[in-house]
Enzyme design. Structure first.
Site, PDB file in Angstrom:
ATOM      1  CG  ASP A  60       3.122 -11.111  -2.026  1.00 51.29           C
ATOM      2  OD1 ASP A  60       2.129 -11.632  -1.482  1.00 51.29           O
ATOM      3  OD2 ASP A  60       3.060 -10.048  -2.678  1.00 51.29           O
ATOM      4  CG  ASP A  89      -4.392 -11.287  -1.380  1.00 53.74           C
ATOM      5  OD1 ASP A  89      -5.348 -10.660  -0.885  1.00 53.74           O
ATOM      6  OD2 ASP A  89      -4.151 -11.281  -2.600  1.00 53.74           O
TER       7      ASP A  89
END
Length: 407
Positions: free
Chosen positions: A117, A179
């Site tokens: 991330d 994602d």
């Protein structure tokens, strides 16, 4: 960077030819009012955390109290990004100072190698900051973050690993979630900026592997694909956040739509454009896609039409559709833009937009974080605010005849 096709000009003419009472004029008004509200709400948010220099907004608890996170949580870069977008829309010293302040709160994540991330953390914050200020220190942070992210790439598998081994992820050898497509923009930007094809090789290999393995025949996406670490073959196809392994988790579909639209912009590869259109068409033509165009948290949730909506999925989808609309033929592009307009109007309505000083000072209500874990359900989320603000600015640029991207 790709230039918008002729659809861009056609759409501008389409909107500019309408009367002052038409949707184009009222849409501008809706956008400006939402941006003004977002600015005041975000300034209140920033002020509330003035004396907590290590904290960033995440959500609210069941009592409506603000929940914060440290820089190492995946959502840490979104609020700084919101501040930069609001500064871009209406430059002021206060917005710039707060944007700089909160951006520096995630600076240490440039060296993060234990999760995927870092793209969200650094590019939403430092990336927008560098785009608007040209601060050379921001540029170096982005470079370091890109080098950190590619340490998670496995050439045998052809993907960046999403989650490291832990007790809850032990069921997967090498999990990759949809994602992860969102973190590739960091790498593509660095490949061009630093003239280093290592970054683009990783990004495009990951995108190609994901395209091959993550999608079903109808172009819906699995959430988690796990790979055999020795052979590189797919070992499992599951979900962690959706209703079921074979369901279409709404935010996951939006991540895929946004990711492949962005990858087309960065590469010019028509395969990515086609994939983005297929994903968009799956979503907007789905029988469970609501009239107000804000998805249920999962397209296959068993309690539809009483299932909760996910404003974050709607905001991400909206922002992606606006960009996608500029790359394709007029009829299809107009359809996507009309969907995005409806989403902006819905999210700007009393149903989704907070009132001043409420909602923990977040902008949007009614997002769903992790339904299976009953975590962050029907609450504001920082990434919903980020992509909503981004969508507002993108639509405003389209209506004003501006290019969406200058990099």
């Amino acid at each position: 960077m790709l230039k918008a096709t002729s659809i861009f000009v056609i759409l501008i003419l389409f909107f500019s030819c309408k009367t002052p009472e038409s949707n184009s004029q009222s849409l501008i008004s809706v956008i400006d009012q939402s941006l003004e509200f977002a600015t005041q709400q975000s300034l209140r948010m920033a002020e509330s955390l003035k004396n907590q220099p290590d904290k960033l907004p995440q959500t609210i608890d069941k009592n409506g109290k603000l929940v914060t996170c440290n820089s190492d949580w995946w959502v840490s870069g979104f609020f700084p990004g919101v501040l930069w977008y609001l500064y871009e829309n209406s430059p002021s010293d206060s917005l710039k100072l707060w944007a700089e302040n909160f951006t520096l709160r995630v600076e240490d994540q440039q060296y993060t190698t234990d999760n995927h991330d870092v793209g969200f953390m650094i590019f939403c914050s430092f990336g927008n900051g560098y785009r608007l200020t040209g601060n050379p220190e921001y540029k170096e942070v982005i470079h370091n973050a890109s080098k950190s992210l590619i340490t998670r790439f496995n050439p045998t598998i052809g993907c960046i690993r999403s989650w490291d081994y832990s007790s809850w992820s032990a069921q997967w050898q090498y999990p990759v979630i949809i994602d992860n497509m969102m973190n590739l923009e960091l790498l593509e930007w660095s490949a061009k900026t630093f003239n280093d094809t290592t970054f683009s090789h990783v990004a495009r290999t990951h995108a190609n592997t994901t395209l091959k393995n993550h999608f079903r025949d109808d172009y819906s996406s699995f959430h988690v694909i796990s790979y055999d670490t020795i052979t590189g073959a797919v070992e499992k196809k599951n979900t962690s956040q959706g209703y079921a392994d074979d369901s279409a988790w709404a935010r996951g579909q939006a991540w895929g739509l946004y990711g492949y639209t962005m990858m087309y912009r960065k590469t010019g590869n028509k395969t990515y454009l086609d994939q983005a259109k297929h994903i968009a068409d799956f979503m907007i033509n789905h029988p469970n896609f609501p009239e107000d165009k804000i998805p249920y948290w999962d397209f296959n949730a068993p309690d539809i039409p009483n299932a909760l909506r996910d404003a974050s999925a709607g905001a991400i989808m909206c922002s992606a559709l606006i960009e996608l609309s500029t790359y394709i033929s007029s009829e299809k592009g107009e359809q996507y833009l009309q969907i995005a307009e409806k989403q902006i109007r819905t999210l700007s309505s009393d149903e989704y937009l907070a009132t001043p000083g409420t909602n923990g000072n977040f902008i949007l209500k009614h997002s769903v974080g992790h339904m299976p874990n009953k975590s962050e359900v029907n609450v504001p989320l920082s990434y919903a605010d980020y992509y909503f603000t981004e969508a507002l600015l993108r639509m405003k640029k389209v209506l004003q005849g501006q290019q969406l991207f200058n990099d």
